[in-house]
Each structure stands twice: as structure tokens, then as C-alpha cells.
Design an enzyme around this catalytic site. Structure first.
Site, PDB file in Angstrom:
ATOM      1  N   ILE A 104      -9.030  10.517   7.427  1.00  0.00           N
ATOM      2  CA  ILE A 104     -10.310  11.085   7.001  1.00  0.00           C
ATOM      3  C   ILE A 104     -11.434  10.247   7.616  1.00  0.00           C
ATOM      4  CG2 ILE A 104     -11.744  11.689   5.013  1.00  0.00           C
ATOM      5  CD1 ILE A 104      -9.105  13.291   5.182  1.00  0.00           C
TER       6      ILE A 104
ATOM      7  N   ARG B 149     -15.235  -2.668  12.945  1.00  0.00           N
ATOM      8  CA  ARG B 149     -15.718  -4.046  12.787  1.00  0.00           C
ATOM      9  C   ARG B 149     -14.570  -5.051  12.848  1.00  0.00           C
ATOM     10  NH1 ARG B 149     -18.885  -1.617   8.963  1.00  0.00           N
ATOM     11  NH2 ARG B 149     -17.553  -2.317   7.255  1.00  0.00           N
TER      12      ARG B 149
ATOM     13  N   THR C 116     -14.425   8.610   7.354  1.00  0.00           N
ATOM     14  CA  THR C 116     -15.376   8.027   6.416  1.00  0.00           C
ATOM     15  C   THR C 116     -15.800   6.664   6.946  1.00  0.00           C
ATOM     16  OG1 THR C 116     -13.706   6.877   5.103  1.00  0.00           O
ATOM     17  CG2 THR C 116     -14.236   9.156   4.456  1.00  0.00           C
ATOM     18  N   PRO C 117     -16.961   6.179   6.519  1.00  0.00           N
ATOM     19  CA  PRO C 117     -17.366   4.832   6.936  1.00  0.00           C
ATOM     20  C   PRO C 117     -16.333   3.770   6.560  1.00  0.00           C
ATOM     21  CG  PRO C 117     -19.224   5.996   5.992  1.00  0.00           C
ATOM     22  CD  PRO C 117     -18.007   6.855   5.755  1.00  0.00           C
ATOM     23  N   MET C 118     -15.741   3.905   5.376  1.00  0.00           N
ATOM     24  CA  MET C 118     -14.759   2.913   4.944  1.00  0.00           C
ATOM     25  C   MET C 118     -13.540   2.920   5.867  1.00  0.00           C
ATOM     26  SD  MET C 118     -13.066   2.316   1.191  1.00  0.00           S
ATOM     27  CE  MET C 118     -12.369   3.937   1.091  1.00  0.00           C
TER      28      MET C 118
ATOM     29  N   TYR D 298       0.840  -1.202   0.000  1.00  0.00           N
ATOM     30  CA  TYR D 298       0.000   0.000   0.000  1.00  0.00           C
ATOM     31  C   TYR D 298       0.869   1.244   0.000  1.00  0.00           C
ATOM     32  CZ  TYR D 298      -3.511   3.397   1.471  1.00  0.00           C
ATOM     33  OH  TYR D 298      -4.339   4.490   1.549  1.00  0.00           O
TER      34      TYR D 298
END
Length: 182
Positions: free
Chosen positions: A111, A122, A113-115, A78
Site C-alpha cells: 500500500i 529514508r 502510504t508515507p509510513m 511480524y
């Protein structure tokens, strides 16, 4: 700030990569293949439109990388792909500058964000609020993560006439995170 009437905004959001990687254990080969696909996809998009922009004498390409390119980061593939996007963008900026085509890259930090937050919550089996608090604590500016709109406003600026003399820039949108590492 009005966007230029002649620009191309290439924003490659790679939800598939992050979704796939966050679902199971990290497998370096899988991550590398997915990252390579994303980077190659960006190159292919660029090749398709570069000639058109050069022919008009103007254009703005905005890529998205990450502050992870400059920070210690646990996922090598990454980090490497984000560093590659920065160098790719600089080279394109130089190669097409004479044609009036600008190329810049935005480096989002943490940032909200849900992602980014919900997926981690989770995966770790903890509350979203706990993950958000951990991430907020890492941001120097008000100890608060950025929003998707912070990144969008940076892109809007880079695409505008106000940025007509800006090319080859890596713009952190990170609340000062990179300032900590110099």
C-alpha cells in the site's frame, strides 16, 4: 452500500510498532514484544465489546493483518503476529456466529502510504520514487501499489449488510500478490 446500523469496526493501526522498528537495527526480541503487545491489545478490545455485540444479535469485527502472513518475509515476529491475527479472527468468527457476530480480517498488500514508502526510502537512503517503483513492480494488477482507500473500501464492504453472510474470511487487498503464490 450502506453500513449496518449495528456494527463495531475494530481497526488497530500500530504506527508505534512500525515507526520503532524502522528507526534502528532489527532486534528480534524487541519486535516480538511490540508485536505481542499489539495482538494482545486487539484481544482486549474484542473482549470489551464482544458481549455487547452478542447481546444485540449482530456485529462485525474487522481486523487488519497482512499478506506477509502467507509470503516469505524477513521479519519472523511480524509474520507470525499477522498469521496469529488471521487464526484469531477465524476462531472468533466460529465462536460468535450463533450470536450473529461476524469476524473477518483484511490482508493489505503493498500500500502506497508515507509510513510504508517514505520510511523505507529514508532508511535505505534512496529516493521515494525508487522505492515506489520497486514496490509497484511486485504488484500484478497494473504494477501499481494500492492506496489506503482500497483497504477502507474493503472494510466498508465487510461492515455492510451486503456482507451479512460473510464471516471467517481473510480478504486480500493486494492487487493479486497472493494469487502468485497460490
Amino acid at each position: 452500500m450502506a453500513p449496518s446500523s449495528r456494527f463495531l469496526l475494530l481497526h488497530r493501526r500500530q504506527r508505534l510498532r512500525l515507526h520503532h522498528v524502522d528507526e534502528g537495527p532489527r532486534d528480534g526480541r524487541t519486535v516480538l514484544l511490540i508485536e505481542r503487545y499489539g495482538f494482545v491489545g486487539g484481544q482486549n478490545l474484542f473482549k470489551e465489546f464482544a458481549g455487547q455485540m452478542a447481546a444485540t444479535g449482530s456485529g462485525s469485527i474487522i481486523n487488519i493483518s497482512s499478506v506477509a502472513a502467507y509470503m516469505q518475509y524477513p521479519w519472523v515476529a511480524y509474520k507470525a503476529s499477522k498469521a496469529a491475527m488471521i487464526e484469531f479472527s477465524k476462531q472468533i468468527a466460529l465462536q460468535y456466529a450463533a450470536d450473529g457476530v461476524r469476524c473477518n480480517v483484511i490482508l493489505p498488500g503493498l500500500i502506497d502510504t508515507p509510513m510504508a514508502v517514505d520510511t523505507r526510502a529514508r532508511a535505505q537512503g534512496i529516493a521515494r520514487e525508487t522505492v515506489a517503483a520497486q514496490r509497484n513492480a511486485q504488484v500484478p494488477l497494473r504494477a501499481q501499489m494500492g492506496t489506503a482507500m482500497d483497504v477502507a473500501y474493503a472494510a466498508l464492504f465487510l461492515a455492510s449488510e451486503e456482507a451479512r453472510f460473510v464471516t471467517g474470511v481473510s480478504l486480500p487487498v493486494d492487487g493479486g500478490m497472493l494469487a502468485r503464490i497460490g
